[in-house]
Design a protein around this motif. Structure first.
Motif, short mmCIF file in Angstrom:
data_model
loop_
_atom_site.label_atom_id
_atom_site.label_comp_id
_atom_site.label_asym_id
_atom_site.label_seq_id
_atom_site.Cartn_x
_atom_site.Cartn_y
_atom_site.Cartn_z
N MET A 23 0.82 -1.21 0.00
CA MET A 23 0.00 0.00 0.00
C MET A 23 0.86 1.26 0.00
O MET A 23 0.38 2.35 -0.30
CB MET A 23 -0.95 -0.01 1.20
N LEU A 24 2.14 1.11 0.33
CA LEU A 24 3.13 2.18 0.13
C LEU A 24 4.41 1.47 -0.29
O LEU A 24 5.06 0.81 0.53
CB LEU A 24 3.35 2.99 1.40
N CYS A 25 4.75 1.59 -1.56
CA CYS A 25 5.89 0.84 -2.09
C CYS A 25 7.21 1.40 -1.53
O CYS A 25 7.25 2.54 -1.05
CB CYS A 25 5.90 0.87 -3.61
N PRO A 26 8.28 0.61 -1.57
CA PRO A 26 9.57 1.09 -1.02
C PRO A 26 10.04 2.39 -1.64
O PRO A 26 10.61 3.24 -0.95
CB PRO A 26 10.52 -0.07 -1.34
N ARG A 27 9.81 2.59 -2.95
CA ARG A 27 10.26 3.82 -3.60
C ARG A 27 9.52 5.03 -3.06
O ARG A 27 10.14 6.07 -2.75
CB ARG A 27 10.08 3.70 -5.11
N CYS A 28 8.21 4.92 -2.92
CA CYS A 28 7.43 6.04 -2.39
C CYS A 28 7.71 6.25 -0.90
O CYS A 28 7.71 7.39 -0.42
CB CYS A 28 5.94 5.82 -2.64
N ARG A 29 7.95 5.17 -0.19
CA ARG A 29 8.30 5.30 1.23
C ARG A 29 9.62 6.06 1.38
O ARG A 29 9.75 6.94 2.25
CB ARG A 29 8.43 3.91 1.87
N ALA A 30 10.58 5.74 0.53
CA ALA A 30 11.88 6.40 0.61
C ALA A 30 11.81 7.87 0.22
O ALA A 30 12.68 8.66 0.61
CB ALA A 30 12.88 5.68 -0.28
N ALA A 31 10.77 8.25 -0.54
CA ALA A 31 10.64 9.64 -0.98
C ALA A 31 10.04 10.56 0.08
O ALA A 31 10.04 11.78 -0.08
CB ALA A 31 9.78 9.71 -2.25
N LEU A 32 9.53 9.99 1.17
CA LEU A 32 8.94 10.81 2.22
C LEU A 32 10.02 11.62 2.93
O LEU A 32 11.17 11.22 3.05
CB LEU A 32 8.20 9.93 3.23
N SER A 33 9.62 12.77 3.43
CA SER A 33 10.57 13.68 4.07
C SER A 33 11.16 13.08 5.35
O SER A 33 10.48 12.34 6.08
CB SER A 33 9.88 15.01 4.40
N THR A 34 12.39 13.41 5.62
CA THR A 34 13.06 12.99 6.86
C THR A 34 13.38 14.19 7.75
O THR A 34 14.09 14.06 8.74
CB THR A 34 14.35 12.22 6.55
N THR A 35 12.85 15.35 7.40
CA THR A 35 13.02 16.55 8.22
C THR A 35 11.67 17.24 8.37
O THR A 35 10.76 17.04 7.55
CB THR A 35 14.03 17.54 7.60
N ALA A 36 11.55 18.06 9.40
CA ALA A 36 10.32 18.80 9.65
C ALA A 36 10.62 20.29 9.72
O ALA A 36 11.76 20.70 9.95
CB ALA A 36 9.66 18.34 10.94
N HIS A 37 9.58 21.09 9.51
CA HIS A 37 9.71 22.54 9.54
C HIS A 37 8.51 23.15 10.24
O HIS A 37 7.46 22.52 10.36
CB HIS A 37 9.79 23.10 8.11
N VAL A 38 8.67 24.39 10.67
CA VAL A 38 7.52 25.11 11.21
C VAL A 38 6.52 25.35 10.09
O VAL A 38 6.88 25.77 8.99
CB VAL A 38 7.96 26.45 11.84
N ALA A 39 5.25 25.05 10.37
CA ALA A 39 4.21 25.07 9.33
C ALA A 39 3.07 25.97 9.77
O ALA A 39 2.00 25.51 10.16
CB ALA A 39 3.71 23.65 9.08
N TRP A 40 3.28 27.28 9.68
CA TRP A 40 2.25 28.22 10.12
C TRP A 40 1.05 28.19 9.18
O TRP A 40 1.21 28.27 7.98
CB TRP A 40 2.80 29.64 10.16
#
Length: 239
Positions: A23-40
């Protein structure tokens, strides 16, 4: 391995690229962000502490959140929990690492968990806590209860603010239990998505009312509003 076998057996397709299999392939999983930011959000609710998010609420991430919350795809909690943990760790990076982080889930409307058969937000917060504990002490503190509010999907920012105003409170039994277990802690409000910030601000208000001011809000994702990229904003930085 079991999840992968079930996905193949049930004829699943990736929510990101529609490839048959997971339901989430390895390629799409690897493309997810590994950092976060302030999201006003836009506009920013008055007094809102810095909201941190790891992803934009779109595409595969939106499909994961909706599938987890509304379609019984509970296996997504691991991926979503990792994304939420990234936001929590970024939000608390400048704070005393020996003081535990208390992750407070935004509560569901009364009966929502029963109708789904699953408390989706609490489940992903628990998954996030498991990841956070690899780097610093953390605990899930279910301090908030919702008195009830209308469904917000069709409401604009002012409507959402009115809808959730004073809809949450902290029961004394939950406070006493949390105090016995964790006399100190950095409180972080946790949710799946920051949209207008109204729900997070109401959670913040309820916690402040009992002397537990949150240091930040953490979410899996934030929506893009009015053409503004949500991962930047006034006062961007640790909060």
């Amino acid at each position: 391995m079991l999840d992968a076998a079930l996905d193949l057996f049930l004829g699943s397709r990736c929510v990101g690229c529609d490839e048959p299999g997971r339901m989430l392939c390895p390629r799409c999983r690897a493309a997810l962000s590994t950092t976060a930011h302030v999201a006003w959000p836009t506009p920013v609710p008055a007094g809102l502490v810095a909201p941190w998010a790891t992803e934009e609420y779109d595409g595969a991430v939106r499909a994961l959140v909706v599938g987890h919350k509304d379609r019984g795809q509970w296996g997504h909690r691991r991926v979503l929990g990792d994304l939420l943990a990234t936001a929590v760790l970024e939000a608390t990076a400048g704070l005393d690492p020996d003081v535990p982080v208390l992750l407070v889930p935004v509560p569901s409307r009364p009966g929502a968990g029963r109708s789904r058969g699953y408390e989706a937000t609490t489940a992903l917060v628990r998954a996030a806590a498991t990841t956070v504990r690899r780097q610093r002490p953390a605990a899930v503190a279910q301090l908030l209860v919702s008195r009830g509010a209308a469904d917000q999907k069709a409401l604009d920012a002012p409507g959402r603010a009115v809808n959730v105003s004073h809809s949450m409170h902290c029961p004394s039994t939950a406070l006493a239990r949390a105090g016995r277990r964790r006399p100190r802690g950095h409180v972080v409000v946790c949710d799946d998505v920051v949209t207008t910030g109204s729900t997070a601000r109401e959670a913040q208000r309820a916690l402040e009312a009992v002397g537990l001011p949150p240091v930040a809000v953490a979410a899996v994702a934030a929506t893009r509003r009015r053409g503004v990229v949500p991962l930047v904003g006034p006062g961007a930085g640790r909060g």
